[in-house]
Structure formats: C-alpha cells, structure tokens
Enzyme design. Structure first.
Site, PDB file in Angstrom:
ATOM      1  N   ASP A 201     -10.814 -51.006 -29.178  1.00  0.00           N
ATOM      2  CA  ASP A 201     -10.584 -51.257 -30.595  1.00  0.00           C
ATOM      3  C   ASP A 201     -10.603 -52.764 -30.885  1.00  0.00           C
ATOM      4  O   ASP A 201      -9.991 -53.548 -30.157  1.00  0.00           O
ATOM      5  CB  ASP A 201      -9.217 -50.674 -30.972  1.00  0.00           C
ATOM      6  CG  ASP A 201      -8.932 -50.756 -32.459  1.00  0.00           C
ATOM      7  OD1 ASP A 201      -9.592 -50.019 -33.203  1.00  0.00           O
ATOM      8  OD2 ASP A 201      -8.063 -51.554 -32.862  1.00  0.00           O
ATOM      9  N   GLU A 265     -15.742 -52.078 -29.771  1.00  0.00           N
ATOM     10  CA  GLU A 265     -15.870 -52.120 -31.225  1.00  0.00           C
ATOM     11  C   GLU A 265     -15.921 -53.595 -31.596  1.00  0.00           C
ATOM     12  O   GLU A 265     -14.907 -54.296 -31.522  1.00  0.00           O
ATOM     13  CB  GLU A 265     -14.680 -51.457 -31.924  1.00  0.00           C
ATOM     14  CG  GLU A 265     -14.897 -51.387 -33.441  1.00  0.00           C
ATOM     15  CD  GLU A 265     -13.630 -51.266 -34.291  1.00  0.00           C
ATOM     16  OE1 GLU A 265     -13.693 -50.645 -35.349  1.00  0.00           O
ATOM     17  OE2 GLU A 265     -12.577 -51.812 -33.906  1.00  0.00           O
TER      18      GLU A 265
HETATM   19  C1  NOJ Z   1     -10.433 -50.143 -35.984  1.00  0.00           C
HETATM   20  C2  NOJ Z   1     -10.112 -48.684 -36.010  1.00  0.00           C
HETATM   21  O1  NOJ Z   1     -11.294 -47.939 -35.929  1.00  0.00           O
HETATM   22  C3  NOJ Z   1      -9.331 -48.422 -37.282  1.00  0.00           C
HETATM   23  O2  NOJ Z   1      -9.153 -47.054 -37.534  1.00  0.00           O
HETATM   24  C4  NOJ Z   1      -8.016 -49.146 -37.163  1.00  0.00           C
HETATM   25  O3  NOJ Z   1      -7.300 -49.000 -38.367  1.00  0.00           O
HETATM   26  C5  NOJ Z   1      -8.227 -50.632 -36.880  1.00  0.00           C
HETATM   27  N1  NOJ Z   1      -9.210 -50.884 -35.866  1.00  0.00           N
HETATM   28  C6  NOJ Z   1      -6.947 -51.303 -36.450  1.00  0.00           C
HETATM   29  O4  NOJ Z   1      -6.653 -50.995 -35.133  1.00  0.00           O
END
Ligand code: NOJ
Ligand code: CA
Length: 539
Positions: A201, A265
């Site tokens: 993430d 990500e």
């Molecule tokens: C990206 C995640 O996909 C999302 O759902 C989340 O709210 C944020 N990062 C914070 O961790």
C-alpha cells in the site's frame, strides 16, 4: 519464466466478498468458501485487501497489529487456512501490507505520541513547527487530495506528526532502523506462514526526503490524476524509495521457494516508476494506474501500450487494472454498455502484463449509489463532507468509495448470497437484474463466461501472458496488436467504434474468442461488429 511473470490477479476486498458467519460483514471463512469461483474463473493469484486488527476507520488500511487477524474477519488459523486452500487449488495468495502508516491507535503510535523521550518517540515522523511558537507545519507537504497540510498538531508533544493520507494514519519513520526491522519482521512473519507475496500500500511515499524539503508549487493536470498544485519530488518516488525496494526484495528473496513477490501501489509516470524494479532487483511488479483512467478510445489504448513498451520493455511486466476498491467501476465509465465492457475484458487480458481483476468486475457490477451523508468511506467523511450531493451525484468518477465496495452479488436473493437474507450488510447491495454470479454462470453470452474463456485461453497460451507485443496498423477506431511467444502467435483486434470494421490479417488465423456473434474470421479476412473484439490464433 517465474510464476508471477504471467499471472493474473483477482482482487478480493474481504469485507464485501462473502460473509461466512452471517453478521453482514465479509470474512476469511466466506472467502475460503468462495475460492472455487476464482479458480474456475481462471485467475491464479488472489490479492486480499487488509484483514488485520484495525479500528476500521479506513477499513483495514489503518492497522493496529500486523501480526494477527481482526476478530470480525476470523483468526490467524483462518489466515493459515486461506493460504493452504489457495495452494491446494494451485493458486497463489498475496496479502496487503500497509507500510507507510499505521492507525493512530496502534500501540506504537500511542506510545510515540506520549512524549519526546519514550522508547518509540522516533518511530513516526515528528518535527517541530515553523514560525513563532512552532504553530506552523514543518513544511508545505499536502495530504491526500491536497485539501490540507500533511502535518497534524499533537498538543501532547507540542510537535507535528506527518500523516500523508488521513490525519489518523501517522506515517512511520522508515529512517529509524528499529522501524525497518519491525516492519521487515512483519514481512518475515507472513512469509513464514506461506504467503506468496504482498501488495504494498502507498509504497511510493514510504521514504521521504531526509531534509523534508518543501515541494515546488507548480500546478499540473496529471494525466488520469486529479489536478495538483504541487509537484512531489520530496515525498514521492524518491531515490531512497527505490533503494528500499531493493532492501525489501532481499527480505523476500531470503524466503524458501517458491519465489515470493512484491507488487507496489505507486503513482507517477511509467518511466519514473520503472525505478522500483531496480533492473530486476527491486519490486517484482508495480501497478501502472494509467489504465484506471482509461478513455474508451482506440487512440488511448494505442498510446498506453506504446508507453508501457518503452518504460517496461520485455521482460519487465507492467501490472494494471481497470478498477479496484478505490476507483469507479469500469462498466459505469462506458455508460453501462456491456459490449464495451466485453471489449475492455479482451484488452485487459491480452495486453502485455500482469492483469488484475477486481471482484465483481467479471459480472459487470456497476457502482451502487450511496449518498455522501451515508458514506462510511473516511475520505468522504474527512475530506469531502462539504461537497453538495447534487454535484457529487453527477460526477463521472465517483468520490464515495463505498460505491465500489458494496457486497459481491452471488445470487439474486435479498442478501445476494453474500449474507443471510434477513441480515443488513455493512454496505447496501446493488441489486441489478442479471448482475450476479448465479444469473451469468453457464450462460454463453454472459460477461462472466467471456472472462472465463479469456482467462482460460490466457492460462493455456503462454504468448498472451508473456510473449512480446507489436502494435499493428489498423483502420481508425480499431486497435490491433500481435503477441508472439516461442511457439505461438496471436492477433488481437478491437473495434472501439459504433460502426462495423474490417481488417486483413497478414496470414490466416482462427477465431479463439470473439465478444460478439457477429465477429468472424475467414482466412485472412476479419469482420468486427460495432464495439467488439477478437482474439485470433495463428498456426
Ligand atoms: C490506498 C488504498 O488502496 C486505499 O484504500 C487506502 O485508503 C489508502 N491507500 C490508505 O492506506
Ligand atoms: Ca462475517
């Protein structure tokens, strides 16, 4: 080639996939009971969004304990069972690791915020403020959506802490060796339990500029992103982040076979993001999110493919998705037109790279409208509560993330087969006739069966997963490319217009998958119905 190089990922948002114990909230038992759906679909890798203990203010992206399972989702034994059941089916499983921040209720942060001298005082990014009395934030960094400063004042310490996403998600200080070790231990903990890797993430913001320099003010309209006022060289995609990718890779490489993977990500231009791969020594894969912001237009896909070919040349593999738990359902971006959704399915699963399918996408699940005042999504509650409903209602790209997180409809029962009929699920179910698994399973012309055919073809045809890609000259509005592997060759053609189209192949082919009964291949002659696509095999 390594197993991950040509895999297809299916993203499960566990809270909304299947409720095993009838409390209206999806859980690991429910997921385990529905793994056959994913296997039968033909996706080999499951990515499970977070299920760790959390106050659930950001539904698991705010972790309070990285080494166990939230009671509402199950137990550690269930997580072990999930891994075992995936492996039993010949599938792989990735967990979701939130490295950038924890919940402010994590014991680490509770301790850290207490004083400037406690043993965890330096586990988060704390700084004195600027100006008289230090009441101005330490620098100009903005949080998520740029609507506020990324710094939060803590009266207890008389200092500011950094929170790049939402105020109660404090950023860990990864320059502290103890933090690194603690988080690497988390990685090892799950590796030891047999997980095949992680989706990371917000990986792009983990390592910030050491001196925390101000970002330059320079308004831009980044493609596919929201308008931005600041560039972010100092808190995004830094060189130190690329180095961290290598260090993490060393941790996963130390685990016994099979190879465990890291999928980041990250956001930015694709040429910038290739830095994370560190010539094969960093993250295995990173998401290129430009596809999420697709325009249904042959030119868009042509440019996207060309860009990926340049920034991620073979054998690097781009990873991409048409939708996820944060972004508008793709069917709604094509006006609910199932013909277009079928074309998108072909492109997603035959372009070069690791494709990711988000639960419900395979049945054409649309967003389920949830008014802002009812939002459970903290992005709305914290940042967008002021937005008039009349405006929000008209936005093409939905801002309330609840709308793409509603329960997976398995049947047309009141509880959609997600939870018992008499139970109120955590988010409303969007009952759209025909948009459930039972209604589409076994029906030749359904979107679900098209996904299955494509995924099974992808499973058999190595060239579609891992072969090279060459764009073909095609008539306007038609996209064409050739995929080639050591033993096979394929041509993919997609007509993204409302008119019929024809194309001459350079040599004979046979139709393997067509999205419309009016798609035909006779020798070298291909006929495409409006909004249709064909995957053609060559001997
Ligand atoms: C990206 C995640 O996909 C999302 O759902 C989340 O709210 C944020 N990062 C914070 O961790
Ligand atoms: Ca449940």
């Amino acid at each position: 080639m390594a197993w991950w190089h040509g895999t297809t990922i299916y993203q499960v948002y566990p809270r909304s996939f299947a409720d095993g114990n009838g409390d209206g909230v999806g859980d690991l038992r429910g997921l385990i009971a529905h793994l056959d759906h994913i296997r039968d679909l033909g996706a080999e890798t499951v990515w499970v969004s977070p299920f760790f203990p959390s106050p659930q203010r950001d539904f698991g992206y705010d972790v309070t304990d990285y080494g166990s399972v939230a009671p509402e989702y199950g137990t550690l034994a269930d997580a072990d069972e999930l891994i075992a059941q995936c492996h039993r089916r010949g599938m792989r499983v990735l967990f979701d690791l939130v490295l950038n921040h924890t919940s402010d209720e994590h014991p680490w942060f509770r301790e850290s915020r207490r004083s400037r001298t406690n043993p965890r005082a330096d586990w988060y990014v704390w700084r004195d403020g600027r100006g008289r009395h230090g009441r101005r934030p330490p620098n100009n960094w903005r949080s998520n959506l740029e609507l506020r400063s990324a710094w939060q004042w803590s009266p207890g310490r008389g200092q500011w802490y950094l929170a790049s996403f939402l105020p109660w998600q404090p950023d860990l200080d990864w320059r502290n060796p103890q933090v690194r070790e603690a988080m690497f231990d988390v990685v090892r903990f799950w590796l030891d339990r047999g997980v095949d890797g992680f989706r990371l993430d917000m990986f792009g913001t983990v390592m910030k500029d050491e001196a925390l320099r101000d970002n330059p003010f320079r308004p831009t309209l980044e493609d596919g992103d929201l308008p931005r006022l600041w560039r972010r060289p100092f808190n995004r995609n830094t060189e130190d982040n690329f180095t961290l990718a290598r260090d993490l890779r060393a941790v996963t490489d130390a685990a016994p076979e099979p190879e465990r993977i890291l999928l980041g990500e990250v956001f930015g231009r694709s040429d910038e993001l290739s830095g994370y791969l560190a010539d094969g020594h960093g993250l295995h894969l990173v998401f290129l999110f430009d596809l999420l912001a697709f325009r249904y237009d042959a030119g868009f896909f042509r440019r996207l493919i060309a860009e990926h070919e340049t920034a991620f040349p073979w054998p690097a593999q781009p990873a991409y998705a048409l939708e996820n738990h944060d972004q508008t359902r793709s069917i709604d971006l094509v006006g609910g037109d199932l013909r277009k959704a079928r074309v998108l399915a072909v492109l997603l699963l035959t372009m070069r790279g690791v494709a990711c399918v988000y639960q419900g996408q395979e049945i054409g699940l649309p967003n389920t409208y949830v008014p802002l005042r009812d939002a459970r999504d903290p992005m709305v509650r914290e940042l967008l509560w002021w937005l008039p409903e009349a405006v929000s209602r008209r936005l093409r790209r939905r801002v309330n993330r609840d709308e793409m997180r509603t329960p997976m409809p398995w049947t047309d029962a009141p509880g959609a087969g997600f939870c018992p009929d008499e139970v109120v699920p955590w988010l409303p179910i969007g009952h759209v006739p025909g948009r459930n698994v039972a209604a589409q399973a076994g029906r030749e012309d359904s979107l679900l069966e098209l996904y299955r055919r494509l995924l099974h073809l992808r499973g058999r045809a190595r060239a579609l997963r891992e072969g090279t890609l060459r764009l073909l000259p095609t008539p306007r509005g038609v996209l064409g490319y050739a995929r080639r592997g050591p033993a096979e060759r394929w041509t993919v053609l997609a007509n993204l217009t409302g008119r019929r189209a024809r194309h001459q192949l350079t040599d004979r082919g046979e139709l393997a998958v067509g999205t419309d009964p009016d798609v035909s291949v006779t020798g070298r002659d291909v006929r495409l119905a409006p909004h249709s696509a064909a995957v053609i095999g060559h001997r």
